[in-house]
Motif scaffolding. Structure first.
Motif, PDB file in Angstrom:
ATOM      1  N   GLN A  17       0.824  -1.209   0.000  1.00 24.73           N
ATOM      2  CA  GLN A  17       0.000   0.000   0.000  1.00 24.73           C
ATOM      3  C   GLN A  17       0.856   1.256   0.000  1.00 24.73           C
ATOM      4  O   GLN A  17       0.531   2.242  -0.665  1.00 24.73           O
ATOM      5  CB  GLN A  17      -0.937  -0.015   1.209  1.00 24.73           C
ATOM      6  CG  GLN A  17      -2.031  -1.068   1.125  1.00 24.73           C
ATOM      7  CD  GLN A  17      -2.795  -1.217   2.429  1.00 24.73           C
ATOM      8  OE1 GLN A  17      -2.215  -1.184   3.529  1.00 24.73           O
ATOM      9  NE2 GLN A  17      -4.102  -1.389   2.323  1.00 24.73           N
ATOM     10  N   ALA A  23       2.115   1.739  -3.460  1.00 21.77           N
ATOM     11  CA  ALA A  23       1.073   2.236  -4.349  1.00 21.77           C
ATOM     12  C   ALA A  23       0.867   3.739  -4.207  1.00 21.77           C
ATOM     13  O   ALA A  23       0.399   4.396  -5.137  1.00 21.77           O
ATOM     14  CB  ALA A  23      -0.238   1.497  -4.074  1.00 21.77           C
ATOM     15  N   LEU A  48       3.517  -2.291 -10.562  1.00 17.51           N
ATOM     16  CA  LEU A  48       2.349  -1.564 -10.093  1.00 17.51           C
ATOM     17  C   LEU A  48       1.881  -0.500 -11.074  1.00 17.51           C
ATOM     18  O   LEU A  48       0.743  -0.049 -11.005  1.00 17.51           O
ATOM     19  CB  LEU A  48       2.648  -0.897  -8.733  1.00 17.51           C
ATOM     20  CG  LEU A  48       2.811  -1.829  -7.538  1.00 17.51           C
ATOM     21  CD1 LEU A  48       3.214  -1.038  -6.313  1.00 17.51           C
ATOM     22  CD2 LEU A  48       1.518  -2.596  -7.269  1.00 17.51           C
ATOM     23  N   SER A  49       2.764  -0.079 -11.981  1.00 17.63           N
ATOM     24  CA  SER A  49       2.419   1.032 -12.863  1.00 17.63           C
ATOM     25  C   SER A  49       2.204   0.622 -14.309  1.00 17.63           C
ATOM     26  O   SER A  49       1.904   1.454 -15.153  1.00 17.63           O
ATOM     27  CB  SER A  49       3.526   2.104 -12.811  1.00 17.63           C
ATOM     28  OG  SER A  49       4.769   1.561 -13.210  1.00 17.63           O
TER      29      SER A  49
END
Length: 250
Positions: free
Chosen positions: A72, A75, A103-104
């Motif tokens: 988290q 993120a 994540l991207s």
């Protein structure tokens, strides 16, 4: 960018970080220094979600990070490296850096497997970004080599490239100069300055004095978990409390 207020971490009665407060501004290199056992890495772990603080407050751009997991925290736009090399030895250098874009990157396993056009474009873009970062770190020629075959210093550069490639707002580097040659340290300092000039913020834990003095905007010195000084590099060498910690006299 980052606000830490009254951060305290205790382990079985031992206070590793003691009521620590500081603020990191966007686009600066903020360095935590101190002797071994001073609490630097524990503070890093508490900020990154790897250790639950006993007390205190951590926020990114005003958003509380209380109770967040490392995923988290990532993120939100924070990436970090670790003291112990976290390289994926069986993967290529390029593949290691690509994991930093997980994540991207707007693609999925099935999209890639089935050759969906959008997924293919996303993968090409991720590969381009990863190769550009390797070039920025001056290790583009190592892209296709197994990461486990590299020297320790080269592996550190790969790990740093992996942390930086996603364009995080804040990057946390835990002793990145370990194992680097003087030339590699000089280049790392140049890269950090280029990134902060573009708006990235760096929170650094480091013992190598030449790198710290060359790149830091602010230096916070810890001892036994407590902040004993915070000042620009030009002042830290003459600070009596810092001299007492490192030399035994002021």
């Amino acid at each position: 960018m980052l606000e830490v207020r009254n951060l305290t971490v205790k382990f079985a009665g031992l206070t590793a970080v003691d009521d620590l407060s500081f603020t990191v501004n966007q686009g600066e290199v903020f360095t935590l220094m101190g002797p071994n056992g001073a609490g630097k890495t524990t503070a890093f772990n508490a900020i990154g979600g790897f250790v639950r603080p006993t007390a205190g407050h951590v926020a990114l751009r005003g958003q509380s990070m209380a109770g967040m997991s490392p995923a988290q925290v990532a993120a939100l736009g924070i990436r970090r490296t670790f003291q112990n090399n976290g390289i994926l030895r069986e993967m290529s250098v390029l593949e290691n850096v690509l994991t930093g874009l997980e994540l991207s990157t707007r693609s999925s396993f099935w999209g890639c497997a089935l050759g969906a056009p959008g997924s293919a474009r996303a993968e090409r873009d991720a590969t381009r970004r990863a190769r550009e970062m390797l070039g920025q770190m001056d290790i583009a020629g190592l892209a296709d080599r197994p990461a486990g075959d590299l020297s320790f210093g080269q592996q550190r550069l790969v790990e740093i490239a992996r942390a930086m490639v996603a364009g995080a707002e804040l990057i946390m580097l835990d002793e990145p100069a370990v194992g680097l040659s003087p030339g590699e340290r000089l280049h790392l300092g140049q890269v950090l300055r280029e990134l902060t000039a573009k708006g990235m913020t760096v929170l650094l834990v480091e013992h190598v004095q030449d790198l710290v003095m060359a790149v830091s905007d602010q230096i916070l010195v810890l001892n036994y978990g407590k902040k004993i000084a915070q000042c620009p590099p030009s002042e830290v060498r003459n600070n009596k409390d810092v001299l007492e910690v490192y030399l035994g006299h002021a």
